[in-house]
Design an enzyme around this catalytic site. Structure first.
Site, mmCIF file in Angstrom:
data_model
loop_
_atom_site.group_PDB
_atom_site.id
_atom_site.type_symbol
_atom_site.label_atom_id
_atom_site.label_comp_id
_atom_site.label_asym_id
_atom_site.label_seq_id
_atom_site.Cartn_x
_atom_site.Cartn_y
_atom_site.Cartn_z
ATOM 1 C CE1 TYR A 118 37.596 37.402 44.928
ATOM 2 C CE2 TYR A 118 38.848 38.193 43.040
ATOM 3 C CZ TYR A 118 37.639 38.003 43.684
ATOM 4 O OH TYR A 118 36.484 38.421 43.080
ATOM 5 C CE LYS A 151 35.327 35.103 43.614
ATOM 6 N NZ LYS A 151 33.950 34.775 44.054
#
Ligand SMILES: NC(=O)c1ccc[n+]([C@@H]2O[C@H](COP(=O)([O-])OP(=O)(O)OC[C@H]3O[C@@H](n4cnc5c(N)ncnc54)[C@H](O)[C@@H]3O)[C@@H](O)[C@H]2O)c1
Length: 295
Positions: free
Chosen positions: A162, A166
């Site tokens: 993640y 991101k």
């Protein structure tokens, strides 16, 4: 602010995306409510229509090239235009790096990073064609709002997939902003914080609505108005920006800023770097970066 405009919100069947779709519709936009879960998308469309707004459902997978193409083409075919793309869809597969399997890595990078790039690519194709067709007239352009995360800005533990996706989206935001400026397209990113299905298990009672009925800063609906502002002409000069949005706070960020420098006119040696290391780090200790605003 957005009357007559068309906005796409990905992953808008619940959570932050739902709030963004509702806020954009409240400002007058016709909203294409995308979610893999068609039932959830339909429910948000019904909610917007019940409030007097205009919305259309879409259940394409935004991380599939063809799905993203169909989402953008469908919005243009059904409403005659495209003005705003809010990339929001995604999910977590949290695991410490040493325990993570290949599917957990691939699925998260796919849904966030490719799930942001693919719709942006087809929207950019549309806006570039429009700008070319306009000839010497100023391009109508558009606005993209991406969704990053404080985990991507600071590095969240147990979320390597993640974090990578991101922070990649933060970089993508600036890259697309530069590339599409000439076509009148603005690209910004928000890092939201809110109580949703994605975060409620971790947040628990900590993020419960206040018992006294006061301002609920964890309400997922707090994010939408900020996105509606970024999508509007009022923010016509705002592009390439990343901002954390939580409750009533908006914090503007600037990433990867040079904070120290040493230079010499020959190739470095290990010893030479060691001798000038205090100059490079200044007063700072070379450790982990500080986290942002806490509570
Ligand atoms: N909630 C927070 O505090 C927080 C913090 C930082 C970042 N974010 C980011 O905000 C965004 C929204 O998160 P949320 O908390 O509302 O999550 P959520 O789980 O409530 O909603 C995400 C939605 O995306 C949809 N979706 C997933 N994959 C999809 C795909 N391939 N195509 C179309 N739709 C898809 C899901 O069906 C779901 O409805 C995510 O990008 C998330 O990473 C959230």
């Amino acid at each position: 602010m957005l009357a007559g405009r068309t906005a796409i919100v990905t992953g808008a069947g619940r959570g932050i995306g739902r709030g963004e779709a509702v806020a954009l519709a409240a400002e007058g936009a016709t909203v294409v409510v995308n979610d893999l879960d068609a039932t959830q998308a339909g429910a948000v469309v019904a909610e917007i229509e019940a409030a007097g707004g205009a919305a259309l459902p879409d259940s394409n997978d935004v991380a599939a090239w063809d799905g993203a193409r169909a989402l953008v083409a469908g919005a243009v075919e059904r409403t005659g235009r495209l003005d705003v793309l809010v990339n929001n869809a995604g999910f977590l597969r949290d695991r410490m790096s040493f325990s993570m399997d290949e599917a957990e890595w691939d699925d998260v990078v796919r849904v966030h990073l490719k799930g942001h790039f693919a719709p942006s690519k087809f929207a950019a194709e549309h806006w570039r064609a429009e700008a070319k067709a306009a000839g010497d007239a100023p391009p109508r352009g558009g606005a993209i709002v991406n969704t990053v995360s404080e985990a991507g800005l600071y590095g969240g533990t147990g979320q390597a997939n993640y974090v990578a996706a991101k922070s990649g989206i933060a970089g993508l935001t600036v890259g697309l902003a530069r590339e599409l400026e000439r076509y009148g397209v603005r690209v910004n990113a928000i890092a939201p914080r809110a109580r949703t299905q994605m975060t409620e298990a971790v947040l628990g009672d900590y993020a419960a609505p206040p018992a006294d009925g006061g301002f609920d800063e964890w309400d997922a609906g707090n994010i939408g108005p900020v996105v509606a502002w970024l999508a509007s002409d009022e923010a016509a000069d705002v592009t390439g920006q990343v901002m954390v949005v939580f409750g009533g706070r908006i914090h503007l960020f600037e990433g990867w800023t040079m904070v120290g420098e040493i230079e010499q006119d020959e190739r470095w040696s290990v010893e030479a770097i060691a001798a000038r290391r205090p100059e490079l780090f200044g007063e700072c200790r070379p450790g982990l970066p500080r986290m942002g605003f806490g509570r």
